[in-house]
Design an enzyme around this catalytic site. Sequence first.
Site, PDB file in Angstrom:
ATOM      1  N   LYS A   1     -26.731  51.259  50.528  1.00  0.00           N
ATOM      2  CA  LYS A   1     -27.623  50.926  51.643  1.00  0.00           C
ATOM      3  C   LYS A   1     -28.969  50.496  51.065  1.00  0.00           C
ATOM      4  O   LYS A   1     -29.320  50.810  49.925  1.00  0.00           O
ATOM      5  CB  LYS A   1     -27.795  52.104  52.602  1.00  0.00           C
ATOM      6  CG  LYS A   1     -28.362  53.387  51.996  1.00  0.00           C
ATOM      7  CD  LYS A   1     -29.873  53.402  51.837  1.00  0.00           C
ATOM      8  CE  LYS A   1     -30.374  54.692  51.194  1.00  0.00           C
ATOM      9  NZ  LYS A   1     -31.796  54.586  50.720  1.00  0.00           N
TER      10      LYS A   1
ATOM     11  N   ASP B   1     -29.116  62.160  53.892  1.00  0.00           N
ATOM     12  CA  ASP B   1     -28.753  60.814  54.337  1.00  0.00           C
ATOM     13  C   ASP B   1     -27.252  60.575  54.317  1.00  0.00           C
ATOM     14  O   ASP B   1     -26.788  59.507  54.718  1.00  0.00           O
ATOM     15  CB  ASP B   1     -29.468  59.752  53.499  1.00  0.00           C
ATOM     16  CG  ASP B   1     -29.081  59.810  52.023  1.00  0.00           C
ATOM     17  OD1 ASP B   1     -28.455  60.795  51.596  1.00  0.00           O
ATOM     18  OD2 ASP B   1     -29.426  58.870  51.280  1.00  0.00           O
TER      19      ASP B   1
END
Length: 267
Positions: free
Chosen positions: A8, A132
């Site tokens: 990401k 996360d």
Amino acid sequence: MITFPNAKINIGLNVVEKRPDGYHNLETIFYPVKLSDALEVVEAGETAFSSSGIEIDATAENNLVYKAYSLLAGDFDLSPVKMHLHKVIPFGAGLGGGSADAAFALKMLNDYFVLGLTTTQLEDYAARIGADCPFFIENKPTFAHGIGDQFKPVNLDLSAFEIVIVKPSFSVSTPQAYRNIVPTKPGFNLLEIDQLPIEDWKTVVKNDFEKSVFPQFPEIENLKNRLYEAGAVYASMSGSGSAVFGIFRHSPTNLDKYLPKGIFIYR
């Protein structure tokens, strides 16, 4: 069974305030990109973990993929498997590679053993591994806040652009990134990013860690500037670095002309 955990990037990263527990509240957008590892699970006589590609500086038991298996094995009667991770996403780059590996391991083991876990249940397991990590369960553009563990979907589609990720030969540790950070209220609401032309991001969509990291590592700031010189409409450090990404309207040519030698390029 094989899967491909992807990285990401952070589009905007605001360090909003320091919490009483010593952590910081953040605001950012997690955006999934194509750069990925490869993770395979096969039946085995005893559970084992191995890796190839980028060297992993940790024991098998401390790898997040192995931890994902152990977490599920604590609640379910799982038969032994061999897990092999081919590591491509670099460490210490702000790309979330370890969290992605763990989340994709949870999803794959859920399918492999037909556990029937829901998305919410998988996210709960992932949250026990890393803040996360739950993002990678649904793996869609997401506004993250809190310590990066609270999520809202965001309407953002960059499929018409090319994203180029570059990384110097060194990494940036979290303590280094937080050095000299001064929390501030953001001047732009990242939840409204879909209403802002990408050409305008440069002036308002900021990564607060750049203010701390660039003075320590001017090579990273140089990479960001070089991506703009190469034609990026937006460039930023991802997370706490050391990777930097550029968003291009058209596939950039002659990147070697703009980037210094020894730089890793992912596109």
